[in-house]
Design an enzyme around this catalytic site. Sequence first.
Site, PDB file in Angstrom:
ATOM      1  N   GLY A 143       0.581  -1.150  -0.386  1.00 30.13           N
ATOM      2  CA  GLY A 143      -0.065   0.204   0.271  1.00 30.13           C
ATOM      3  C   GLY A 143       0.644   1.516   0.236  1.00 30.13           C
ATOM      4  CB  CYS A 144       0.641   4.314  -1.029  1.00 29.39           C
ATOM      5  SG  CYS A 144      -1.695   4.987  -0.932  1.00 29.39           S
ATOM      6  CE1 TYR A 145      -1.749   8.223   3.686  1.00 29.31           C
ATOM      7  CE2 TYR A 145      -3.547   6.190   3.296  1.00 29.31           C
ATOM      8  CZ  TYR A 145      -2.970   7.710   3.636  1.00 29.31           C
ATOM      9  OH  TYR A 145      -3.693   9.227   3.517  1.00 29.31           O
ATOM     10  CB  THR A 147       5.339   1.671   0.573  1.00 30.19           C
ATOM     11  OG1 THR A 147       5.571   1.489  -0.240  1.00 30.19           O
ATOM     12  CG2 THR A 147       7.066   2.778  -0.024  1.00 30.19           C
TER      13      THR A 147
END
Length: 328
Positions: A143-145, A147
Amino acid sequence: MYKVGIIGGSGYTGSELLRILSMHRKVEVISVTSRKHEGKKIEDVHPFLAGFYDLKFVSPELKNLEDCNVVFTAVPHGEAMKYVPRLLEIGLKVIDLSADYRLPKEVYERVYGKHTGYLNAVYGLPEIHGEEIKKASVVANPGCYPTGCILAAYPLASKGFVERIVFDSKSGITGAGAKPTEFTHYPNLHESVIPYKVTEHRHVHEMIQELKCRVSFTPQVYPGSRGILTTAHIILNDCIELEEIISMYRKFYREKPFVRLQKTVRLNWVRGSNFCDLAVFVDSERRVVVTSAIDNLVKGASGQAVQNMNLMLGFDETEGLLTPPLFP
Ligand SMILES: NC(=O)c1ccc[n+]([C@@H]2O[C@H](COP(=O)([O-])OP(=O)(O)OC[C@H]3O[C@@H](n4cnc5c(N)ncnc54)[C@H](OP(=O)(O)O)[C@@H]3O)[C@@H](O)[C@H]2O)c1
Protein backbone atom coordinates in the site's frame (compact mmCIF):
# COMPACT_ATOMS: atom_id res chain seq x y z
CA MET A 1 11.90 -7.52 -25.14
CA TYR A 2 9.56 -8.83 -22.47
CA LYS A 3 5.87 -8.15 -23.10
CA VAL A 4 3.75 -6.40 -20.50
CA GLY A 5 0.01 -6.14 -19.88
CA ILE A 6 -1.91 -3.82 -17.56
CA ILE A 7 -5.36 -4.62 -16.19
CA GLY A 8 -6.93 -1.33 -15.09
CA GLY A 9 -5.12 0.99 -17.50
CA SER A 10 -7.71 3.76 -17.28
CA GLY A 11 -7.10 4.46 -13.57
CA TYR A 12 -4.43 6.53 -11.83
CA THR A 13 -1.94 3.75 -11.10
CA GLY A 14 -2.58 2.23 -14.53
CA SER A 15 -1.81 5.48 -16.34
CA GLU A 16 1.22 6.01 -14.11
CA LEU A 17 2.46 2.53 -15.10
CA LEU A 18 2.08 3.58 -18.74
CA ARG A 19 4.04 6.80 -18.09
CA ILE A 20 6.89 4.98 -16.35
CA LEU A 21 7.02 2.02 -18.75
CA SER A 22 7.32 4.39 -21.72
CA MET A 23 10.86 5.06 -20.43
CA HIS A 24 11.75 1.39 -19.86
CA ARG A 25 14.26 -0.03 -22.35
CA LYS A 26 13.67 -3.74 -21.77
CA VAL A 27 9.91 -4.21 -21.86
CA GLU A 28 7.13 -3.32 -24.25
CA VAL A 29 3.52 -2.73 -23.20
CA ILE A 30 1.34 -4.76 -25.57
CA SER A 31 -2.02 -4.97 -23.83
CA VAL A 32 -3.89 -2.44 -21.65
CA THR A 33 -7.41 -3.06 -20.42
CA SER A 34 -10.36 -0.86 -19.69
CA ARG A 35 -13.99 -1.93 -19.62
CA LYS A 36 -15.25 1.68 -19.87
CA HIS A 37 -12.92 2.66 -22.72
CA GLU A 38 -12.55 -0.58 -24.68
CA GLY A 39 -11.69 0.24 -28.31
CA LYS A 40 -10.50 3.80 -27.58
CA LYS A 41 -6.90 4.84 -28.16
CA ILE A 42 -4.80 5.26 -25.04
CA GLU A 43 -4.03 8.89 -25.87
CA ASP A 44 -7.74 9.70 -26.21
CA VAL A 45 -8.28 8.67 -22.59
CA HIS A 46 -4.86 9.86 -21.32
CA PRO A 47 -3.96 12.88 -23.50
CA PHE A 48 -0.78 13.44 -21.45
CA LEU A 49 0.55 10.23 -23.06
CA ALA A 50 -0.05 11.46 -26.63
CA GLY A 51 2.67 10.15 -28.93
CA PHE A 52 3.94 7.44 -26.57
CA TYR A 53 1.64 4.51 -27.35
CA ASP A 54 -0.01 3.28 -30.53
CA LEU A 55 -2.44 1.01 -28.67
CA LYS A 56 -6.15 0.74 -27.98
CA PHE A 57 -7.76 -0.35 -24.73
CA VAL A 58 -8.99 -3.93 -24.73
CA SER A 59 -11.37 -5.79 -22.42
CA PRO A 60 -9.80 -7.60 -19.44
CA GLU A 61 -10.28 -11.07 -20.89
CA LEU A 62 -7.55 -13.68 -20.63
CA LYS A 63 -7.24 -13.98 -24.41
CA ASN A 64 -6.12 -10.32 -24.54
CA LEU A 65 -3.30 -10.95 -22.06
CA GLU A 66 -1.98 -14.40 -22.91
CA ASP A 67 0.85 -13.08 -25.13
CA CYS A 68 2.31 -11.13 -22.18
CA ASN A 69 5.15 -12.28 -19.96
CA VAL A 70 4.15 -10.03 -17.06
CA VAL A 71 0.84 -8.47 -16.05
CA PHE A 72 0.17 -5.64 -13.60
CA THR A 73 -3.25 -5.76 -11.94
CA ALA A 74 -4.06 -2.12 -11.14
CA VAL A 75 -7.65 -2.67 -10.01
CA PRO A 76 -9.52 -2.32 -6.70
CA HIS A 77 -9.12 -4.93 -3.96
CA GLY A 78 -11.65 -7.72 -4.36
CA GLU A 79 -11.27 -7.46 -8.16
CA ALA A 80 -7.61 -8.49 -8.54
CA MET A 81 -8.36 -11.90 -6.99
CA LYS A 82 -10.62 -12.62 -9.99
CA TYR A 83 -7.63 -12.33 -12.34
CA VAL A 84 -4.42 -13.23 -10.52
CA PRO A 85 -4.89 -17.04 -10.17
CA ARG A 86 -5.89 -17.33 -13.85
CA LEU A 87 -2.87 -15.30 -15.02
CA LEU A 88 -0.55 -17.51 -12.98
CA GLU A 89 -2.18 -20.65 -14.39
CA ILE A 90 -1.17 -19.64 -17.91
CA GLY A 91 2.39 -19.07 -16.76
CA LEU A 92 2.54 -15.26 -16.48
CA LYS A 93 4.27 -13.31 -13.75
CA VAL A 94 1.98 -10.94 -11.87
CA ILE A 95 2.45 -7.78 -9.87
CA ASP A 96 -0.75 -6.93 -8.04
CA LEU A 97 -1.16 -3.32 -6.94
CA SER A 98 -4.28 -4.01 -4.89
CA ALA A 99 -4.46 -5.22 -1.29
CA ASP A 100 -5.60 -8.73 -2.29
CA TYR A 101 -2.31 -10.56 -1.66
CA ARG A 102 -0.53 -8.39 0.91
CA LEU A 103 -1.78 -10.17 4.04
CA PRO A 104 -2.30 -13.76 5.14
CA LYS A 105 -5.78 -15.01 4.17
CA GLU A 106 -7.23 -14.95 7.69
CA VAL A 107 -6.07 -11.37 8.29
CA TYR A 108 -7.32 -10.30 4.83
CA GLU A 109 -10.77 -11.75 5.47
CA ARG A 110 -11.00 -10.08 8.88
CA VAL A 111 -9.96 -6.71 7.48
CA TYR A 112 -11.25 -6.61 3.87
CA GLY A 113 -13.82 -9.43 3.56
CA LYS A 114 -14.07 -12.77 1.74
CA HIS A 115 -11.15 -13.87 -0.43
CA THR A 116 -12.08 -16.11 -3.33
CA GLY A 117 -8.72 -16.63 -5.02
CA TYR A 118 -6.10 -16.78 -2.31
CA LEU A 119 -2.51 -17.83 -2.97
CA ASN A 120 0.80 -16.94 -1.38
CA ALA A 121 2.61 -13.89 -2.75
CA VAL A 122 5.80 -12.08 -1.79
CA TYR A 123 5.24 -8.71 -0.13
CA GLY A 124 6.77 -6.37 -2.68
CA LEU A 125 8.87 -3.96 -0.67
CA PRO A 126 12.20 -4.40 -2.51
CA GLU A 127 14.32 -2.76 0.20
CA ILE A 128 13.25 -5.55 2.57
CA HIS A 129 12.24 -8.53 0.43
CA GLY A 130 14.44 -8.06 -2.65
CA GLU A 131 15.86 -11.60 -2.70
CA GLU A 132 12.41 -13.24 -2.43
CA ILE A 133 10.98 -10.91 -5.09
CA LYS A 134 13.67 -12.06 -7.55
CA LYS A 135 12.30 -15.62 -7.34
CA ALA A 136 8.59 -14.77 -7.16
CA SER A 137 5.84 -15.42 -9.72
CA VAL A 138 3.42 -13.13 -7.93
CA VAL A 139 4.26 -10.03 -5.95
CA ALA A 140 1.86 -8.07 -3.78
CA ASN A 141 2.81 -4.44 -4.23
CA PRO A 142 2.54 -2.67 -0.85
CA GLY A 143 0.00 0.00 0.00
CA CYS A 144 1.03 3.62 -0.47
CA TYR A 145 0.92 4.57 3.23
CA PRO A 146 2.71 1.38 4.38
CA THR A 147 5.57 2.04 1.94
CA GLY A 148 6.49 5.41 3.49
CA CYS A 149 5.77 4.24 7.05
CA ILE A 150 7.61 0.91 6.94
CA LEU A 151 10.72 2.39 5.29
CA ALA A 152 10.78 5.12 7.97
CA ALA A 153 10.93 2.62 10.84
CA TYR A 154 12.35 -0.65 9.51
CA PRO A 155 16.07 -0.23 10.36
CA LEU A 156 15.14 0.19 14.05
CA ALA A 157 12.16 -2.16 14.19
CA SER A 158 13.96 -5.05 12.46
CA LYS A 159 16.62 -4.95 15.21
CA GLY A 160 13.98 -5.24 17.94
CA PHE A 161 14.72 -1.75 19.31
CA VAL A 162 11.15 -0.46 19.09
CA GLU A 163 8.48 -0.45 21.78
CA ARG A 164 5.80 1.23 19.68
CA ILE A 165 5.33 3.57 16.73
CA VAL A 166 2.81 6.31 16.04
CA PHE A 167 2.54 7.17 12.34
CA ASP A 168 0.90 10.40 11.21
CA SER A 169 0.54 10.53 7.40
CA LYS A 170 -0.77 13.12 4.98
CA SER A 171 -1.68 12.04 1.47
CA GLY A 172 -2.52 13.79 -1.77
CA ILE A 173 -5.92 12.94 -3.15
CA THR A 174 -4.84 10.63 -6.01
CA GLY A 175 -4.44 8.00 -3.27
CA ALA A 176 -8.23 7.62 -3.45
CA GLY A 177 -8.23 6.64 -7.15
CA ALA A 178 -9.72 8.35 -10.18
CA LYS A 179 -13.39 8.03 -9.29
CA PRO A 180 -14.79 11.25 -7.73
CA THR A 181 -15.95 11.01 -4.12
CA GLU A 182 -17.32 13.34 -1.44
CA PHE A 183 -13.70 13.83 -0.23
CA THR A 184 -12.35 14.69 -3.64
CA HIS A 185 -15.06 17.26 -4.40
CA TYR A 186 -13.11 20.53 -4.71
CA PRO A 187 -14.90 22.71 -2.11
CA ASN A 188 -14.72 19.91 0.46
CA LEU A 189 -10.93 19.52 0.28
CA HIS A 190 -9.63 22.90 -0.92
CA GLU A 191 -7.84 24.80 1.90
CA SER A 192 -8.46 21.92 4.27
CA VAL A 193 -6.80 18.81 5.67
CA ILE A 194 -9.10 15.90 6.49
CA PRO A 195 -8.34 13.08 8.94
CA TYR A 196 -10.22 9.91 8.07
CA LYS A 197 -10.52 6.29 9.25
CA VAL A 198 -8.68 7.37 12.41
CA THR A 199 -7.60 4.24 14.37
CA GLU A 200 -9.18 1.96 11.76
CA HIS A 201 -7.41 2.37 8.41
CA ARG A 202 -6.78 -1.07 6.86
CA HIS A 203 -3.17 -0.29 5.90
CA VAL A 204 -2.11 -0.57 9.54
CA HIS A 205 -2.12 -4.37 9.18
CA GLU A 206 0.67 -4.27 6.59
CA MET A 207 2.72 -2.07 8.92
CA ILE A 208 2.28 -4.47 11.84
CA GLN A 209 3.09 -7.44 9.60
CA GLU A 210 6.42 -5.96 8.49
CA LEU A 211 7.47 -4.02 11.59
CA LYS A 212 6.32 -6.61 14.16
CA CYS A 213 5.60 -4.06 16.88
CA ARG A 214 2.70 -1.98 18.23
CA VAL A 215 1.58 0.57 15.64
CA SER A 216 -0.92 3.45 15.66
CA PHE A 217 -1.69 5.12 12.35
CA THR A 218 -3.58 8.29 11.50
CA PRO A 219 -4.12 9.08 7.80
CA GLN A 220 -5.16 12.48 6.50
CA VAL A 221 -5.72 13.93 3.02
CA TYR A 222 -4.50 17.36 1.97
CA PRO A 223 -5.48 19.28 -1.17
CA GLY A 224 -2.59 18.19 -3.38
CA SER A 225 -2.54 15.57 -6.09
CA ARG A 226 0.55 13.46 -5.33
CA GLY A 227 2.66 12.73 -2.29
CA ILE A 228 2.57 11.22 1.18
CA LEU A 229 4.39 12.87 4.05
CA THR A 230 4.70 10.69 7.14
CA THR A 231 5.94 11.57 10.60
CA ALA A 232 6.92 8.43 12.51
CA HIS A 233 7.17 8.82 16.28
CA ILE A 234 9.25 5.80 17.24
CA ILE A 235 9.40 4.94 20.94
CA LEU A 236 12.47 2.83 21.64
CA ASN A 237 12.75 0.26 24.36
CA ASP A 238 16.20 1.63 25.27
CA CYS A 239 18.26 4.80 24.77
CA ILE A 240 20.29 5.06 21.56
CA GLU A 241 22.38 8.08 20.50
CA LEU A 242 21.37 9.99 17.36
CA GLU A 243 24.71 9.25 15.63
CA GLU A 244 24.26 5.55 16.21
CA ILE A 245 20.73 5.63 14.83
CA ILE A 246 21.79 7.57 11.76
CA SER A 247 24.63 5.15 11.10
CA MET A 248 22.14 2.26 11.42
CA TYR A 249 19.92 3.90 8.76
CA ARG A 250 22.92 4.60 6.51
CA LYS A 251 24.07 1.01 6.78
CA PHE A 252 20.63 -0.46 6.14
CA TYR A 253 19.91 1.72 3.09
CA ARG A 254 23.47 1.85 1.68
CA GLU A 255 22.74 -0.42 -1.29
CA LYS A 256 19.13 0.69 -1.74
CA PRO A 257 19.05 3.12 -4.66
CA PHE A 258 15.61 4.59 -3.99
CA VAL A 259 15.96 5.50 -0.32
CA ARG A 260 17.74 8.79 0.31
CA LEU A 261 18.74 10.00 3.76
CA GLN A 262 18.27 13.77 3.89
CA LYS A 263 18.60 16.47 6.56
CA THR A 264 14.90 17.14 6.10
CA VAL A 265 12.24 15.98 3.63
CA ARG A 266 9.74 17.71 1.40
CA LEU A 267 7.05 16.32 -0.85
CA ASN A 268 8.22 18.44 -3.77
CA TRP A 269 11.69 16.87 -3.56
CA VAL A 270 10.27 13.45 -4.50
CA ARG A 271 7.34 14.34 -6.77
CA GLY A 272 7.23 12.27 -9.94
CA SER A 273 10.09 10.03 -8.75
CA ASN A 274 10.57 6.61 -7.19
CA PHE A 275 12.51 7.99 -4.23
CA CYS A 276 11.61 7.66 -0.58
CA ASP A 277 13.35 10.45 1.32
CA LEU A 278 13.93 10.00 5.05
CA ALA A 279 15.15 12.39 7.75
CA VAL A 280 15.98 11.14 11.24
CA PHE A 281 15.78 13.14 14.52
CA VAL A 282 16.02 12.29 18.22
CA ASP A 283 14.08 14.63 20.53
CA SER A 284 14.35 12.94 23.91
CA GLU A 285 16.00 9.93 25.40
CA ARG A 286 13.81 7.31 23.83
CA ARG A 287 11.84 9.04 21.06
CA VAL A 288 13.10 9.01 17.51
CA VAL A 289 11.22 11.02 14.89
CA VAL A 290 11.62 9.96 11.28
CA THR A 291 9.92 11.90 8.51
CA SER A 292 9.42 10.25 5.14
CA ALA A 293 8.27 11.58 1.78
CA ILE A 294 7.16 9.57 -1.25
CA ASP A 295 5.12 10.14 -4.37
CA ASN A 296 2.15 7.83 -3.72
CA LEU A 297 1.71 7.04 -7.41
CA VAL A 298 5.40 6.22 -7.95
CA LYS A 299 7.21 4.71 -4.93
CA GLY A 300 3.78 4.21 -3.33
CA ALA A 301 2.38 2.29 -6.32
CA SER A 302 3.44 2.10 -9.98
CA GLY A 303 7.15 2.93 -9.63
CA GLN A 304 7.54 0.34 -6.91
CA ALA A 305 5.60 -2.13 -9.11
CA VAL A 306 8.12 -1.56 -11.92
CA GLN A 307 10.99 -1.91 -9.41
CA ASN A 308 9.47 -5.29 -8.48
CA MET A 309 9.12 -6.26 -12.14
CA ASN A 310 12.79 -5.40 -12.72
CA LEU A 311 13.82 -7.73 -9.91
CA MET A 312 11.47 -10.52 -11.08
CA LEU A 313 12.85 -10.36 -14.63
CA GLY A 314 16.50 -10.10 -13.58
CA PHE A 315 16.99 -6.49 -14.75
CA ASP A 316 18.82 -3.78 -12.88
CA GLU A 317 16.42 -2.64 -10.13
CA THR A 318 16.56 0.96 -11.35
CA GLU A 319 15.78 0.34 -15.05
CA GLY A 320 13.28 2.95 -16.26
CA LEU A 321 13.04 4.51 -12.81
CA LEU A 322 15.99 6.82 -12.26
CA THR A 323 14.24 10.01 -13.27
CA PRO A 324 14.91 12.96 -10.98
CA PRO A 325 11.93 14.42 -9.12
CA LEU A 326 9.93 17.30 -10.58
CA PHE A 327 10.91 20.50 -8.76
CA PRO A 328 9.48 23.04 -8.10
N1 LIG B 1 -3.90 5.57 -6.10
C1 LIG B 1 -2.87 5.25 -5.33
O1 LIG B 1 -2.10 6.11 -4.89
C2 LIG B 1 -2.60 3.80 -5.01
C3 LIG B 1 -1.41 3.48 -4.35
C4 LIG B 1 -1.12 2.14 -4.04
C5 LIG B 1 -2.04 1.16 -4.39
N2 LIG B 1 -3.19 1.50 -5.02
C6 LIG B 1 -4.11 0.41 -5.36
O2 LIG B 1 -4.01 0.19 -6.77
C7 LIG B 1 -5.27 -0.24 -7.27
C8 LIG B 1 -5.68 0.74 -8.38
O3 LIG B 1 -5.80 2.03 -7.80
P1 LIG B 1 -6.09 3.33 -8.67
O4 LIG B 1 -5.87 4.49 -7.78
O5 LIG B 1 -5.42 3.26 -9.97
O6 LIG B 1 -7.68 3.15 -8.90
P2 LIG B 1 -8.60 3.81 -10.01
O7 LIG B 1 -8.02 5.10 -10.47
O8 LIG B 1 -9.96 3.80 -9.45
O9 LIG B 1 -8.50 2.76 -11.21
C9 LIG B 1 -8.93 1.43 -11.06
C10 LIG B 1 -9.08 0.82 -12.44
O10 LIG B 1 -9.47 -0.53 -12.28
C11 LIG B 1 -10.33 -0.87 -13.36
N3 LIG B 1 -11.27 -1.87 -12.83
C12 LIG B 1 -12.13 -1.75 -11.79
N4 LIG B 1 -12.79 -2.90 -11.59
C13 LIG B 1 -12.32 -3.77 -12.52
C14 LIG B 1 -12.62 -5.12 -12.84
N5 LIG B 1 -13.52 -5.83 -12.15
N6 LIG B 1 -11.97 -5.68 -13.88
C15 LIG B 1 -11.06 -5.00 -14.60
N7 LIG B 1 -10.74 -3.72 -14.36
C16 LIG B 1 -11.37 -3.11 -13.33
C17 LIG B 1 -11.03 0.41 -13.77
O11 LIG B 1 -10.99 0.45 -15.18
P3 LIG B 1 -12.28 0.29 -16.12
O12 LIG B 1 -13.49 0.57 -15.28
O13 LIG B 1 -12.05 1.28 -17.21
O14 LIG B 1 -12.18 -1.14 -16.58
C18 LIG B 1 -10.13 1.52 -13.25
O15 LIG B 1 -9.47 2.20 -14.27
C19 LIG B 1 -6.23 -0.25 -6.09
O16 LIG B 1 -6.33 -1.54 -5.56
C20 LIG B 1 -5.57 0.70 -5.10
O17 LIG B 1 -5.92 0.44 -3.76
C21 LIG B 1 -3.49 2.80 -5.34
